[in-house]
Write a protein that holds these residues in place. Structure first.
Motif, PDB file in Angstrom:
ATOM      1  N   GLU A 129     -12.646   9.902   5.049  1.00 22.37           N
ATOM      2  CA  GLU A 129     -12.868   9.220   3.771  1.00 22.37           C
ATOM      3  C   GLU A 129     -11.843   8.118   3.532  1.00 22.37           C
ATOM      4  O   GLU A 129     -10.639   8.317   3.700  1.00 22.37           O
ATOM      5  CB  GLU A 129     -12.816  10.226   2.621  1.00 22.37           C
ATOM      6  CG  GLU A 129     -13.135   9.598   1.276  1.00 22.37           C
ATOM      7  CD  GLU A 129     -13.124  10.600   0.140  1.00 22.37           C
ATOM      8  OE1 GLU A 129     -13.485  10.220  -0.983  1.00 22.37           O
ATOM      9  OE2 GLU A 129     -12.766  11.765   0.370  1.00 22.37           O
ATOM     10  N   PHE A 130     -12.341   6.941   3.124  1.00 26.03           N
ATOM     11  CA  PHE A 130     -11.514   5.763   2.866  1.00 26.03           C
ATOM     12  C   PHE A 130     -11.829   5.270   1.463  1.00 26.03           C
ATOM     13  O   PHE A 130     -12.997   5.107   1.105  1.00 26.03           O
ATOM     14  CB  PHE A 130     -11.835   4.679   3.901  1.00 26.03           C
ATOM     15  CG  PHE A 130     -10.856   3.560   3.975  1.00 26.03           C
ATOM     16  CD1 PHE A 130      -9.624   3.736   4.602  1.00 26.03           C
ATOM     17  CD2 PHE A 130     -11.154   2.315   3.444  1.00 26.03           C
ATOM     18  CE1 PHE A 130      -8.711   2.694   4.691  1.00 26.03           C
ATOM     19  CE2 PHE A 130     -10.247   1.273   3.521  1.00 26.03           C
ATOM     20  CZ  PHE A 130      -9.021   1.450   4.153  1.00 26.03           C
ATOM     21  N   VAL A 131     -10.807   5.061   0.655  1.00 25.37           N
ATOM     22  CA  VAL A 131     -11.005   4.720  -0.750  1.00 25.37           C
ATOM     23  C   VAL A 131     -10.404   3.350  -1.061  1.00 25.37           C
ATOM     24  O   VAL A 131      -9.298   3.031  -0.637  1.00 25.37           O
ATOM     25  CB  VAL A 131     -10.371   5.801  -1.663  1.00 25.37           C
ATOM     26  CG1 VAL A 131     -10.366   5.351  -3.115  1.00 25.37           C
ATOM     27  CG2 VAL A 131     -11.124   7.113  -1.528  1.00 25.37           C
ATOM     28  N   HIS A 132     -11.164   2.561  -1.819  1.00 21.29           N
ATOM     29  CA  HIS A 132     -10.737   1.243  -2.281  1.00 21.29           C
ATOM     30  C   HIS A 132     -10.419   1.350  -3.774  1.00 21.29           C
ATOM     31  O   HIS A 132     -11.251   1.848  -4.541  1.00 21.29           O
ATOM     32  CB  HIS A 132     -11.838   0.207  -2.069  1.00 21.29           C
ATOM     33  CG  HIS A 132     -12.373   0.174  -0.674  1.00 21.29           C
ATOM     34  ND1 HIS A 132     -11.877  -0.675   0.296  1.00 21.29           N
ATOM     35  CD2 HIS A 132     -13.364   0.892  -0.083  1.00 21.29           C
ATOM     36  CE1 HIS A 132     -12.541  -0.487   1.422  1.00 21.29           C
ATOM     37  NE2 HIS A 132     -13.440   0.462   1.231  1.00 21.29           N
ATOM     38  N   LEU A 133      -9.258   0.883  -4.187  1.00 15.81           N
ATOM     39  CA  LEU A 133      -8.830   0.963  -5.585  1.00 15.81           C
ATOM     40  C   LEU A 133      -8.775  -0.425  -6.217  1.00 15.81           C
ATOM     41  O   LEU A 133      -8.293  -1.378  -5.599  1.00 15.81           O
ATOM     42  CB  LEU A 133      -7.447   1.619  -5.685  1.00 15.81           C
ATOM     43  CG  LEU A 133      -7.300   3.023  -5.096  1.00 15.81           C
ATOM     44  CD1 LEU A 133      -5.870   3.506  -5.267  1.00 15.81           C
ATOM     45  CD2 LEU A 133      -8.285   3.994  -5.748  1.00 15.81           C
ATOM     46  N   TYR A 134      -9.230  -0.495  -7.471  1.00 13.96           N
ATOM     47  CA  TYR A 134      -9.239  -1.760  -8.206  1.00 13.96           C
ATOM     48  C   TYR A 134      -8.860  -1.511  -9.669  1.00 13.96           C
ATOM     49  O   TYR A 134      -8.949  -0.386 -10.174  1.00 13.96           O
ATOM     50  CB  TYR A 134     -10.637  -2.396  -8.192  1.00 13.96           C
ATOM     51  CG  TYR A 134     -11.092  -2.843  -6.836  1.00 13.96           C
ATOM     52  CD1 TYR A 134     -10.784  -4.111  -6.349  1.00 13.96           C
ATOM     53  CD2 TYR A 134     -11.836  -1.986  -6.021  1.00 13.96           C
ATOM     54  CE1 TYR A 134     -11.199  -4.518  -5.096  1.00 13.96           C
ATOM     55  CE2 TYR A 134     -12.257  -2.387  -4.765  1.00 13.96           C
ATOM     56  CZ  TYR A 134     -11.936  -3.655  -4.309  1.00 13.96           C
ATOM     57  OH  TYR A 134     -12.351  -4.051  -3.057  1.00 13.96           O
ATOM     58  N   CYS A 135      -8.476  -2.589 -10.318  1.00 12.93           N
ATOM     59  CA  CYS A 135      -8.361  -2.620 -11.773  1.00 12.93           C
ATOM     60  C   CYS A 135      -9.335  -3.692 -12.241  1.00 12.93           C
ATOM     61  O   CYS A 135      -9.350  -4.802 -11.684  1.00 12.93           O
ATOM     62  CB  CYS A 135      -6.930  -2.961 -12.197  1.00 12.93           C
ATOM     63  SG  CYS A 135      -6.649  -2.889 -13.981  1.00 12.93           S
TER      64      CYS A 135
END
Length: 201
Positions: A129-135
């Motif tokens: 699992e690979f997660v991309h984080l944003y605001c």
């Protein structure tokens, strides 16, 4: 070391339900130069995911969501967690588009500008699992209520709070999942610069 230093001789599905588990038979090159013996690893297979922290710079408020998580069962805390808006990618879906779609579905929000935070492997010892984080910029006026898709068994409560209150949740058991902690720590460090960028002040 590169992918060429790994030899996967067999890959088989051992479970396929809501999630998928595969068993890999593999060997890899050792730091001393020769190869390891062939060994097996079970791998939790999951598509990429995107998480976004909705932020209203005009009101200096953030939006977090609360929902049930089976993975928290058996812990001292209740299994309803405060989290970021998040969703799993459809095939070849762009992370920012996932953020926009999930903000609408899970919180009834429309994202404006989107600022990348970082991307990371969740638990590479046992999962791909690979997660991309944003605001993401939102108008939080009137945000709240219960959201989510019935067909996905989602029952999501939206919480709007002052930015500093959300930051103060770092280190508490109220927010103790990796994506939310990482993003809130990033937000604490970049909040002033982000407000200046988005408000032009």
């Amino acid at each position: 070391m590169t992918h060429g230093d790994v030899d996967v001789s067999k890959r088989e599905a051992v479970f396929e339900g809501f999630f998928k588990v595969e068993r890999l038979s593999l060997r890899h090159r050792l730091f001393r130069g020769d190869w390891s013996p062939v060994f097996q690893r079970e791998l939790f297979i999951r598509p990429d995911a995107t998480c976004v922290l909705p932020y209203d710079p005009d009101r200096d408020e953030v939006v977090l969501i609360e929902q049930f998580r089976a993975g928290a069962l058996g812990r001292e805390q209740a299994p309803w967690l405060l989290e970021l808006v998040a969703g799993i990618h459809d095939k070849d879906e762009d992370p920012v588009e996932v953020a926009r779609r999930e903000a609408e579905e899970e919180a009834g929000l429309t994202l404006g500008e989107v600022e990348p935070v970082l991307s990371y492997l969740v638990s590479p010892g046992g999962s791909d699992e690979f997660v991309h984080l944003y605001c993401g910029r939102v108008d939080a006026a009137g945000a709240g209520g219960i959201h989510g898709l019935d067909e996905e068994n989602e029952d999501i409560r939206v919480h709007v709070m002052p930015a500093q209150q959300a930051i103060d949740l770092i280190g508490t058991t109220r927010v103790n999942n990796a994506a939310a902690l990482i993003t809130l720590q990033w937000f604490a460090a970049h909040r002033s610069a982000l407000r200046q960028k988005w408000l032009g002040q």
